[in-house]
Motif scaffolding. Structure first.
Motif, PDB file in Angstrom:
ATOM      1  N   SER A 127       5.741  17.842   0.666  1.00  0.00           N
ATOM      2  CA  SER A 127       5.841  16.414   0.356  1.00  0.00           C
ATOM      3  C   SER A 127       5.933  16.190  -1.151  1.00  0.00           C
ATOM      4  CB  SER A 127       4.635  15.660   0.916  1.00  0.00           C
ATOM      5  OG  SER A 127       4.623  15.733   2.313  1.00  0.00           O
ATOM      6  N   PHE A 128       5.167  16.948  -1.901  1.00  0.00           N
ATOM      7  CA  PHE A 128       5.209  16.815  -3.354  1.00  0.00           C
ATOM      8  C   PHE A 128       6.599  17.171  -3.879  1.00  0.00           C
ATOM      9  CE2 PHE A 128       4.258  18.300  -7.714  1.00  0.00           C
ATOM     10  CZ  PHE A 128       3.698  17.129  -8.202  1.00  0.00           C
ATOM     11  N   GLY A 129       7.192  18.226  -3.328  1.00  0.00           N
ATOM     12  CA  GLY A 129       8.557  18.600  -3.717  1.00  0.00           C
ATOM     13  C   GLY A 129       9.563  17.515  -3.377  1.00  0.00           C
ATOM     14  N   LEU A 130       9.439  16.926  -2.204  1.00  0.00           N
ATOM     15  CA  LEU A 130      10.327  15.836  -1.789  1.00  0.00           C
ATOM     16  C   LEU A 130      10.202  14.649  -2.736  1.00  0.00           C
ATOM     17  CD1 LEU A 130      12.201  14.449   0.357  1.00  0.00           C
ATOM     18  CD2 LEU A 130      10.079  13.623   1.381  1.00  0.00           C
ATOM     19  N   ILE A 131       8.981  14.311  -3.071  1.00  0.00           N
ATOM     20  CA  ILE A 131       8.747  13.165  -3.958  1.00  0.00           C
ATOM     21  C   ILE A 131       9.314  13.433  -5.349  1.00  0.00           C
ATOM     22  CG2 ILE A 131       6.898  11.904  -5.134  1.00  0.00           C
ATOM     23  CD1 ILE A 131       5.347  12.120  -2.431  1.00  0.00           C
ATOM     24  N   ASN A 132       9.168  14.649  -5.849  1.00  0.00           N
ATOM     25  CA  ASN A 132       9.746  14.976  -7.155  1.00  0.00           C
ATOM     26  C   ASN A 132      11.266  15.016  -7.113  1.00  0.00           C
ATOM     27  OD1 ASN A 132       7.661  15.190  -9.131  1.00  0.00           O
ATOM     28  ND2 ASN A 132       6.859  16.876  -7.931  1.00  0.00           N
ATOM     29  N   TYR A 168       7.922   1.548 -13.281  1.00  0.00           N
ATOM     30  CA  TYR A 168       7.142   2.773 -13.451  1.00  0.00           C
ATOM     31  C   TYR A 168       5.855   2.826 -12.623  1.00  0.00           C
ATOM     32  CZ  TYR A 168       5.816   7.042 -15.813  1.00  0.00           C
ATOM     33  OH  TYR A 168       5.499   8.341 -16.088  1.00  0.00           O
ATOM     34  N   PRO A 169       5.078   1.743 -12.514  1.00  0.00           N
ATOM     35  CA  PRO A 169       3.811   1.847 -11.776  1.00  0.00           C
ATOM     36  C   PRO A 169       3.950   1.881 -10.251  1.00  0.00           C
ATOM     37  CG  PRO A 169       3.839  -0.117 -13.182  1.00  0.00           C
ATOM     38  CD  PRO A 169       5.175   0.515 -13.267  1.00  0.00           C
ATOM     39  N   GLY A 219       1.574   3.169  -5.013  1.00  0.00           N
ATOM     40  CA  GLY A 219       1.706   3.735  -3.676  1.00  0.00           C
ATOM     41  C   GLY A 219       0.646   4.772  -3.369  1.00  0.00           C
ATOM     42  N   ILE A 220       0.312   5.592  -4.360  1.00  0.00           N
ATOM     43  CA  ILE A 220      -0.741   6.594  -4.166  1.00  0.00           C
ATOM     44  C   ILE A 220      -2.089   5.908  -3.956  1.00  0.00           C
ATOM     45  CG2 ILE A 220      -2.062   8.424  -5.302  1.00  0.00           C
ATOM     46  CD1 ILE A 220       0.532   9.346  -6.583  1.00  0.00           C
ATOM     47  N   VAL A 221      -2.385   4.920  -4.801  1.00  0.00           N
ATOM     48  CA  VAL A 221      -3.657   4.209  -4.705  1.00  0.00           C
ATOM     49  C   VAL A 221      -3.793   3.528  -3.344  1.00  0.00           C
ATOM     50  CG1 VAL A 221      -4.950   2.243  -5.638  1.00  0.00           C
ATOM     51  CG2 VAL A 221      -3.922   3.899  -7.180  1.00  0.00           C
ATOM     52  N   LEU A 222      -2.689   2.980  -2.850  1.00  0.00           N
ATOM     53  CA  LEU A 222      -2.724   2.278  -1.566  1.00  0.00           C
ATOM     54  C   LEU A 222      -2.666   3.228  -0.373  1.00  0.00           C
ATOM     55  CD1 LEU A 222      -0.408  -0.749  -2.413  1.00  0.00           C
ATOM     56  CD2 LEU A 222      -2.918  -0.704  -2.284  1.00  0.00           C
ATOM     57  N   GLY A 223      -2.454   4.519  -0.620  1.00  0.00           N
ATOM     58  CA  GLY A 223      -2.400   5.497   0.461  1.00  0.00           C
ATOM     59  C   GLY A 223      -1.173   5.352   1.352  1.00  0.00           C
ATOM     60  N   LEU A 224      -0.054   4.998   0.756  1.00  0.00           N
ATOM     61  CA  LEU A 224       1.184   4.789   1.523  1.00  0.00           C
ATOM     62  C   LEU A 224       1.756   6.117   2.008  1.00  0.00           C
ATOM     63  CD1 LEU A 224       2.804   2.025  -0.692  1.00  0.00           C
ATOM     64  CD2 LEU A 224       1.482   1.747   1.409  1.00  0.00           C
ATOM     65  N   LEU A 235       6.405   6.672  -0.727  1.00  0.00           N
ATOM     66  CA  LEU A 235       6.219   7.237  -2.060  1.00  0.00           C
ATOM     67  C   LEU A 235       7.533   7.798  -2.611  1.00  0.00           C
ATOM     68  CD1 LEU A 235       2.823   9.108  -1.589  1.00  0.00           C
ATOM     69  CD2 LEU A 235       3.213   6.894  -2.697  1.00  0.00           C
ATOM     70  N   ALA A 236       8.309   8.438  -1.757  1.00  0.00           N
ATOM     71  CA  ALA A 236       9.606   8.977  -2.184  1.00  0.00           C
ATOM     72  C   ALA A 236      10.556   7.846  -2.570  1.00  0.00           C
ATOM     73  CB  ALA A 236      10.207   9.840  -1.085  1.00  0.00           C
TER      74      ALA A 236
END
Length: 102
Positions: A8-13, A46-47, A52-57, A62-63
């Protein structure tokens, strides 16, 4: 982000990279009168990813947010570089010529 895993981290990046390319291409075509103002407005995205991370989306949201963030970064980069190249005299950009190395 650890709960989503490496894939997931790779997809988001990758989404961030794709957004940056999209934003850069759009900015090449877009010729605002006030380039730095347009770039600054683009950076207001930018934010979104952090929110999205804070809201747990979910990861797909997130992507998508990273695509928008990347587009803002791409637009800012083109507007900044264009402003510097068109508004700052060349002798101010490099006031010291390179030494002659013959």
């Amino acid at each position: 982000m650890p709960e989503h895993g490496a894939r997931s981290f790779g997809l988001i990046n990758a989404a961030l990279g794709a957004g940056t390319v999209i934003g850069g291409l759009l900015a090449i075509r877009y010729k605002p009168e006030r380039q730095l103002a347009a770039g600054a407005v683009a950076m207001l995205a930018y934010p979104l990813y952090l929110l999205g991370i804070v809201l747990g989306l979910p990861v797909w949201v997130l992507a998508a947010a990273q695509v928008v963030v990347g587009a803002g970064i791409g637009v800012w980069g083109v507007m900044w570089a264009t402003s510097v190249q068109t508004q700052v005299p060349g002798e101010m950009l490099n006031p010291h010529p390179a030494p002659d190395r013959r």
